[in-house]
Design a protein around this motif. Sequence first.
Motif, PDB file in Angstrom:
ATOM      1  N   ASP A 110       0.845  -1.190   0.000  1.00  0.00           N
ATOM      2  CA  ASP A 110       0.000   0.000   0.000  1.00  0.00           C
ATOM      3  C   ASP A 110       0.887   1.250   0.000  1.00  0.00           C
ATOM      4  N   ASN A 111       0.289   2.374  -0.404  1.00  0.00           N
ATOM      5  CA  ASN A 111       1.080   3.589  -0.644  1.00  0.00           C
ATOM      6  C   ASN A 111       1.759   4.114   0.606  1.00  0.00           C
ATOM      7  N   ASN A 145       1.165   7.249  -5.167  1.00  0.00           N
ATOM      8  CA  ASN A 145      -0.274   7.200  -5.441  1.00  0.00           C
ATOM      9  C   ASN A 145      -0.561   6.714  -6.861  1.00  0.00           C
ATOM     10  N   GLY A 148       0.299   2.820  -7.111  1.00  0.00           N
ATOM     11  CA  GLY A 148      -0.689   2.014  -6.399  1.00  0.00           C
ATOM     12  C   GLY A 148      -1.974   1.810  -7.188  1.00  0.00           C
ATOM     13  N   THR A 149      -2.202   2.686  -8.179  1.00  0.00           N
ATOM     14  CA  THR A 149      -3.431   2.602  -8.971  1.00  0.00           C
ATOM     15  C   THR A 149      -3.423   1.377  -9.895  1.00  0.00           C
ATOM     16  N   ASP A 155      -3.635  -0.070  -3.668  1.00  0.00           N
ATOM     17  CA  ASP A 155      -4.275   1.019  -2.935  1.00  0.00           C
ATOM     18  C   ASP A 155      -5.589   0.484  -2.339  1.00  0.00           C
ATOM     19  N   ASN A 158      -8.721   0.094  -4.522  1.00  0.00           N
ATOM     20  CA  ASN A 158      -8.692  -1.023  -5.472  1.00  0.00           C
ATOM     21  C   ASN A 158      -9.002  -2.350  -4.774  1.00  0.00           C
ATOM     22  N   SER A 328     -11.698  12.927  -3.957  1.00  0.00           N
ATOM     23  CA  SER A 328     -10.558  12.283  -3.290  1.00  0.00           C
ATOM     24  C   SER A 328      -9.390  13.229  -3.071  1.00  0.00           C
ATOM     25  N   ASN A 333     -10.365   8.987   0.546  1.00  0.00           N
ATOM     26  CA  ASN A 333     -10.986   8.230  -0.553  1.00  0.00           C
ATOM     27  C   ASN A 333     -11.595   6.894  -0.098  1.00  0.00           C
ATOM     28  N   ALA A 363     -11.699   3.569  -9.690  1.00  0.00           N
ATOM     29  CA  ALA A 363     -10.347   3.271  -9.205  1.00  0.00           C
ATOM     30  C   ALA A 363      -9.383   4.389  -9.602  1.00  0.00           C
ATOM     31  N   CYS A 367      -7.890   6.879  -6.691  1.00  0.00           N
ATOM     32  CA  CYS A 367      -6.451   6.729  -6.393  1.00  0.00           C
ATOM     33  C   CYS A 367      -5.660   7.949  -6.849  1.00  0.00           C
ATOM     34  N   ALA A 377      -4.412  12.189   0.318  1.00  0.00           N
ATOM     35  CA  ALA A 377      -4.134  10.758   0.550  1.00  0.00           C
ATOM     36  C   ALA A 377      -3.274  10.604   1.793  1.00  0.00           C
TER      37      ALA A 377
END
Lengths: 423, 159
Positions: A110-111, A145, A148-149, A155, A158, A328, A333, A363, A367, A377
């Motif tokens: 994760d980010n 970020n 991670g998308t 993320d 997702n 977001s 988010n 998504a 993200c 974020a």
Amino acid sequence: MQFHLILAIGVFFITYLLIMSEKLNRTAVAMVGAFLMVMLNIEGQERALHYIDFNTIGLLIGMMIIVNVMKKSGIFQYVAIKAAKIAKGDPWKIILYFCVITALASALLDNVTTVLLIVPVTLVITDTLELNPIPFLVPEILIANIGGTATLIGDPPNIMIGSATGLGFMDFLIALGPVVVIIFIVTMVIFKYGYRMHYVATDANKRKILKLDEKKAIKDPILMKKSILILLCTVLGFVLHQYLGYESATIALFFASILLLISKCDVEDIFIEIEWATIFFFISLFILVGALEEVGVMEYLASKLLEVTEGNMMFTMIVILWVSAIASSVLDNIPFVATMIPLIKNFGAMSGLDVTPLWWALALGACLGGNGTLVGASANVIVSGLIARHGQKLSFGYYLKIGFPLMLVSIVISTVYLVVFII
Amino acid sequence: MRKLMNAELMEHDIKLRQMGADVYVINSKMCFVVFLVGSTEIAYVYNVNKKGRYFLERIKPYPLALREFEREEDVIEIIEIDLEQFKNASNSHNIETFIEINQNFNLSLRKFEDLFLYFNVPKETAEAIKSKLGEIDQIIETAKTSSDRIYFKKNPDNL
């Protein structure tokens, strides 16, 4: 029913407002809201449990365990120092290599975890080069970020979308991977030409980078080998999970437990590092949104969305992409996506359309939108905190001037990509 | 906050390892203990970890060197005795002077360390300092024999 409807909407909005205000701890607020829904009988206890997405929870916990064991080996520091040396201390090449590492790491972790691993090494490198760390850290935030998308596990939005829809690791990678690569390249080109004045170091300081010894960063070579093996197996498991018929959480938890067993790490210490506040935040959000579904709010909102868009998929997709991105960039988010998921599901059921493009739009928007502001974020907030502890300040305005235009660029690219390739 | 702490720790870890150190990070709890004896604040800090090692240090009114203990009871006993002795001492009309002398000793020690680490001190000066310390030591020994003992629960550690 009418009374429960008003009560559910009231509890939901007050909870949301309190989360957004950031005056109180978001997990505590979400928990109170969630259990208020149960206590007020808006949602029965059994039904509340039913709405908790244990696949999302399991996947998050599994990956947290793997990362917490892995980071004890020193592998991330080793890779980063090695990259800085390959760059021969050249600041631009260093930031480019670090951003590639960040993007890849962010696609698998994760980010927040990614920036927590890359930022300390970056600070050591910028200290050695005697350069301002902020022009190095801002691209890392954005790339974390962006990277991670690309995947199911990159993320939390997702993970939630994947779990709710059955879309798998490869579905995400195939649908979102190409556009993420394009956005990555465009972002790096903008940094190369827009901020090159920040990436200049003296030859003496560059030589200091070459003197760093990446081998000294390895704390436990055996643990490093075991961790790499398990991470590779986990990624392979994610690639194959749909074909093998396993949930992504099963894959993550299985390999996490194997790693716990073979790593000889103190299991209690590893569990202390799991972000339980985040886990309970997710659980509470699932219960909160579940309550809205119970009383029919989601069905109503979906019917309104269908009415406004008249079932036009392209229009709906673009609206979801841009609304998600803008929302977001200023809001968390996770609650946003938790609310959008049942809304889109209901929209699909009512319209009879294949809503897969809407999931990709959600998504991408959720993200990438996080890059818009410093509070967009969790990774942004964390890096800003790390910079403050380092004695410097990343102001909201400074970040906004860089982050918001780049976020808009990424959403424009996403719009074109979705319209041309996905619809 | 824990995340930020861990990241900061990682930065230190990288720098220290590049300097050649082995760094061991142990999950532990840090306890900060404060007593008020009269108008004097007495403070201790100790660290408890899973391996059953305790690191105790007095930080106020003047620092007492760090010591390692095997058992929790030892830590509490040391604090108990230390506190009792301070309570006793607080009845003395010399307490302010006693604390001031201790603080001056600590300051002199730090100054001496700087002198040693930053300057090339002539041998004669080092000898002069040593001789002065000997004189102070002699005064302490003399004072011990000529003064009435007031605390008997435990024998002095260094005298």
